[in-house]
Design a protein around this motif. Structure first.
Motif, short mmCIF file in Angstrom:
data_model
loop_
_atom_site.label_atom_id
_atom_site.label_comp_id
_atom_site.label_asym_id
_atom_site.label_seq_id
_atom_site.Cartn_x
_atom_site.Cartn_y
_atom_site.Cartn_z
N LYS A 85 -7.82 2.34 -2.49
CA LYS A 85 -8.48 2.35 -1.19
C LYS A 85 -9.00 3.76 -0.92
O LYS A 85 -8.22 4.69 -0.69
CB LYS A 85 -7.50 1.91 -0.09
CG LYS A 85 -6.98 0.49 -0.30
CD LYS A 85 -6.16 0.00 0.87
CE LYS A 85 -7.03 -0.44 2.03
NZ LYS A 85 -6.21 -1.05 3.12
N GLU A 124 0.84 -1.20 0.00
CA GLU A 124 0.00 0.00 0.00
C GLU A 124 0.87 1.24 0.00
O GLU A 124 1.69 1.45 0.90
CB GLU A 124 -0.93 0.01 1.23
CG GLU A 124 -1.89 -1.17 1.25
CD GLU A 124 -3.02 -1.01 2.25
OE1 GLU A 124 -3.05 0.01 2.99
OE2 GLU A 124 -3.88 -1.91 2.30
N ASP A 170 -3.28 3.98 -1.14
CA ASP A 170 -3.92 4.13 0.17
C ASP A 170 -4.50 5.53 0.32
O ASP A 170 -4.03 6.48 -0.31
CB ASP A 170 -2.84 3.90 1.23
CG ASP A 170 -3.41 3.42 2.55
OD1 ASP A 170 -4.65 3.32 2.68
OD2 ASP A 170 -2.61 3.14 3.46
CA CA Z 1 -3.01 1.33 4.69
#
Ligand code: CA
Ligand code: C2E
Ligand code: CA
Ligand code: CA
Length: 274
Positions: free
Chosen positions: A196, A145, A175
């Motif tokens: 994300k 990430e 991320d």
């Molecule tokens: Ca993370």
């Protein structure tokens, strides 16, 4: 404020460590913590919305301090970044996470947070690939990430590390998407597998049309670019429904589970319908 882990004590943090002396003390303590094996990883599941299966776990570092109890990353990661200690700490995280993941069912991916400082180091890709081969974890089961800022600077070493790992089959996620620099160009430039969407958007989505619009737009964008989309910080059934409604692929958040120690995650997985 909700405490994320039981027994967590917030006695000190980087903001308190504003004097040079306090920062030096914390730095020294962090070095010792590494040597004394005081860090541990907790794991938080990511669940595929369609199947309700656990498909991945994010490794989240904690510091088991002999006096202060379980110290959350926000209190020491920023300083570790500042003084470069994030590199040895981050290397430890990769090793530990890969070793832990070998105990889980084959379909479960382990997600590891990587600092831009790690990505900028020559030999990072080789280091990770060596860890994979030592632990026996297939590269496809590791997801790194990165934050938007790590990708923003066109750093040659970062790009080479990214390419080398990607070529071996390691996956990459962006991320905290939406909180960084509003440049979408890197979605095309970098071989990213997953987006994300930051927790702040789902928190606001029920009251803010803008936040909802952003989730919708990012979910659409991610899907059209062939990426997996995740909403972070899902705490309620309503937020899960919202994510589902917007075509988001996976969710992560307290509704499913808080981050738990490795043995707790293993037992979560053994109870999982997957
Ligand atoms: Ca993370
Ligand atoms: P992150 O990568 O965005 O990780 C998600 C954070 O959100 C975690 O906090 C997690 O416990 C929390 N979270 C998850 N679901 C919920 C929810 O439903 N509600 C709320 N309120 N929070 C939720 P945590 O573990 O305190 O980690 C904070 C940050 O520290 C991480 O944010 C990451 O940036 C950094 N971090 C953690 N472990 C590592 C590491 O091994 N390496 C590096 N470089 N950074 C790390
Ligand atoms: Ca995040
Ligand atoms: Ca989708």
């Amino acid at each position: 404020a909700k405490s994320e882990d039981r027994g967590e004590v917030r006695v000190f943090d980087v903001a308190m460590a504003d004097s040079a002396q306090m920062r030096r003390d914390l730095e020294l303590e962090l070095r010792q913590a590494l040597v004394r094996s005081e860090f541990e990883l907790h794991y938080q599941p990511l669940v595929e919305i369609d199947t309700k299966r656990i498909v991945a776990a994010e490794a989240l570092i904690r510091w088991r301090h002999p006096e202060r109890g379980l110290v959350p990353p926000a209190t020491f990661i920023p300083l570790a970044e500042e003084v470069g200690l994030i590199v040895p700490i981050g290397d430890w995280v990769v090793r530990q996470a890969c070793a832990d993941a070998t105990r889980w069912p084959d379909h479960i991916v382990v997600a590891v947070n990587v600092s831009s400082l790690q990505m900028r180091r020559k030999g990072f890709a080789e280091l990770v690939l060596r860890t994979l081969s030592v632990t026996g974890l297939p590269p496809e089961r590791l997801e790194l990430e990165l934050t938007e800022s790590a990708l923003l600077e066109d750093d040659d070493t970062t790009l080479r590390n990214l390419a080398g790992l990607r070529e071996a089959g390691v996956r990459f996620a962006i991320d905290d998407f939406g909180t960084g620099y509003a440049s979408l160009s890197y979605l095309r430039r970098f071989p990213i597998d997953k987006i994300k969407i930051d927790r702040s958007f789902v928190t606001d989505a029920e009251t803010s049309a803008d936040a909802l619009a952003i989730i919708r737009a990012v979910a659409g964008l991610g899907t059209s670019l062939g990426m997996t989309t995740v909403v972070e910080g899902v705490e309620t059934e309503q937020q899960l429904d919202l994510a589902r409604g917007e075509g988001v692929d996976q969710v992560q958040g307290y509704l499913i589970s808080r981050p738990v120690p490795e043995d707790g995650f293993s037992s979560l997985v053994s109870k999982d319908p997957g």
